[in-house]
Write a protein that holds these residues in place. Structure first.
Motif, PDB file in Angstrom:
ATOM      1  N   LEU A  18      30.246  -7.896 -62.426  1.00  0.00           N
ATOM      2  CA  LEU A  18      31.413  -8.728 -62.737  1.00  0.00           C
ATOM      3  C   LEU A  18      30.934 -10.031 -63.360  1.00  0.00           C
ATOM      4  CD1 LEU A  18      33.464  -8.188 -59.469  1.00  0.00           C
ATOM      5  CD2 LEU A  18      33.793  -7.100 -61.682  1.00  0.00           C
ATOM      6  N   ILE A  19      31.604 -10.434 -64.434  1.00  0.00           N
ATOM      7  CA  ILE A  19      31.225 -11.681 -65.105  1.00  0.00           C
ATOM      8  C   ILE A  19      32.401 -12.642 -65.095  1.00  0.00           C
ATOM      9  CG2 ILE A  19      29.384 -10.678 -66.491  1.00  0.00           C
ATOM     10  CD1 ILE A  19      31.277 -10.470 -68.833  1.00  0.00           C
ATOM     11  N   ARG A  20      32.084 -13.917 -64.935  1.00  0.00           N
ATOM     12  CA  ARG A  20      33.106 -14.953 -64.837  1.00  0.00           C
ATOM     13  C   ARG A  20      33.469 -15.487 -66.219  1.00  0.00           C
ATOM     14  NH1 ARG A  20      33.242 -17.668 -59.981  1.00  0.00           N
ATOM     15  NH2 ARG A  20      35.108 -18.533 -60.903  1.00  0.00           N
ATOM     16  N   LEU A  21      34.505 -16.291 -66.289  1.00  0.00           N
ATOM     17  CA  LEU A  21      35.066 -16.777 -67.546  1.00  0.00           C
ATOM     18  C   LEU A  21      34.055 -17.447 -68.475  1.00  0.00           C
ATOM     19  CD1 LEU A  21      37.553 -17.028 -69.328  1.00  0.00           C
ATOM     20  CD2 LEU A  21      38.098 -19.149 -68.124  1.00  0.00           C
ATOM     21  N   PRO A  22      33.177 -18.329 -68.005  1.00  0.00           N
ATOM     22  CA  PRO A  22      32.238 -18.952 -68.948  1.00  0.00           C
ATOM     23  C   PRO A  22      31.383 -17.927 -69.704  1.00  0.00           C
ATOM     24  CG  PRO A  22      32.250 -20.189 -66.911  1.00  0.00           C
ATOM     25  CD  PRO A  22      33.058 -18.936 -66.668  1.00  0.00           C
ATOM     26  N   GLU A  23      30.941 -16.890 -69.015  1.00  0.00           N
ATOM     27  CA  GLU A  23      30.135 -15.865 -69.684  1.00  0.00           C
ATOM     28  C   GLU A  23      30.990 -15.013 -70.616  1.00  0.00           C
ATOM     29  OE1 GLU A  23      26.956 -12.307 -68.783  1.00  0.00           O
ATOM     30  OE2 GLU A  23      27.558 -13.622 -67.148  1.00  0.00           O
ATOM     31  N   VAL A  24      32.231 -14.709 -70.211  1.00  0.00           N
ATOM     32  CA  VAL A  24      33.143 -13.951 -71.076  1.00  0.00           C
ATOM     33  C   VAL A  24      33.388 -14.736 -72.363  1.00  0.00           C
ATOM     34  CG1 VAL A  24      35.489 -13.037 -71.309  1.00  0.00           C
ATOM     35  CG2 VAL A  24      34.243 -12.716 -69.169  1.00  0.00           C
ATOM     36  N   LYS A  25      33.676 -16.029 -72.242  1.00  0.00           N
ATOM     37  CA  LYS A  25      33.906 -16.872 -73.419  1.00  0.00           C
ATOM     38  C   LYS A  25      32.697 -16.863 -74.338  1.00  0.00           C
ATOM     39  CE  LYS A  25      35.210 -21.003 -72.440  1.00  0.00           C
ATOM     40  NZ  LYS A  25      35.498 -22.284 -71.798  1.00  0.00           N
ATOM     41  N   HIS A  26      31.516 -16.952 -73.768  1.00  0.00           N
ATOM     42  CA  HIS A  26      30.285 -16.962 -74.557  1.00  0.00           C
ATOM     43  C   HIS A  26      30.102 -15.638 -75.294  1.00  0.00           C
ATOM     44  CE1 HIS A  26      26.157 -17.829 -75.684  1.00  0.00           C
ATOM     45  NE2 HIS A  26      25.808 -16.667 -75.153  1.00  0.00           N
ATOM     46  N   ARG A  27      30.330 -14.537 -74.594  1.00  0.00           N
ATOM     47  CA  ARG A  27      30.114 -13.220 -75.201  1.00  0.00           C
ATOM     48  C   ARG A  27      31.112 -12.895 -76.305  1.00  0.00           C
ATOM     49  NH1 ARG A  27      28.029  -8.667 -71.053  1.00  0.00           N
ATOM     50  NH2 ARG A  27      26.473  -9.924 -69.997  1.00  0.00           N
ATOM     51  N   VAL A  28      32.373 -13.255 -76.112  1.00  0.00           N
ATOM     52  CA  VAL A  28      33.390 -12.864 -77.089  1.00  0.00           C
ATOM     53  C   VAL A  28      33.665 -13.942 -78.130  1.00  0.00           C
ATOM     54  CG1 VAL A  28      34.474 -11.249 -75.494  1.00  0.00           C
ATOM     55  CG2 VAL A  28      35.377 -13.563 -75.682  1.00  0.00           C
TER      56      VAL A  28
END
Length: 71
Positions: A18-28
């Protein structure tokens, strides 16, 4: 030497990370507002609730979403 592998033993399950919002923002490459707006429009995967206000996304769903954009 080593232990014999029982062919009847159940295969280990892969537990999604599971990944949190900061990592999701970075990836996408999207901001928080866009991610939440697209979720409401059905254009982005929804997170899972971890408790209280804490949410996270299954890593494989985010990877699939990115892959679908590259096709």
């Amino acid at each position: 030497m080593g232990e014999a592998i029982d062919p009847a033993a159940p295969k280990p399950r892969k537990v999604p990370r599971l990944i949190r919002l900061p990592e999701v923002k970075h990836r996408v490459g999207l901001g928080r507002s866009t991610i939440y707006r697209w979720m409401a429009e059905g254009r982005f995967p929804k997170p899972v609730q971890l408790g209280g206000y804490v949410v996270a996304w299954p890593e494989d769903e985010i990877e699939h979403w990115i892959s679908a954009r590259l096709e």
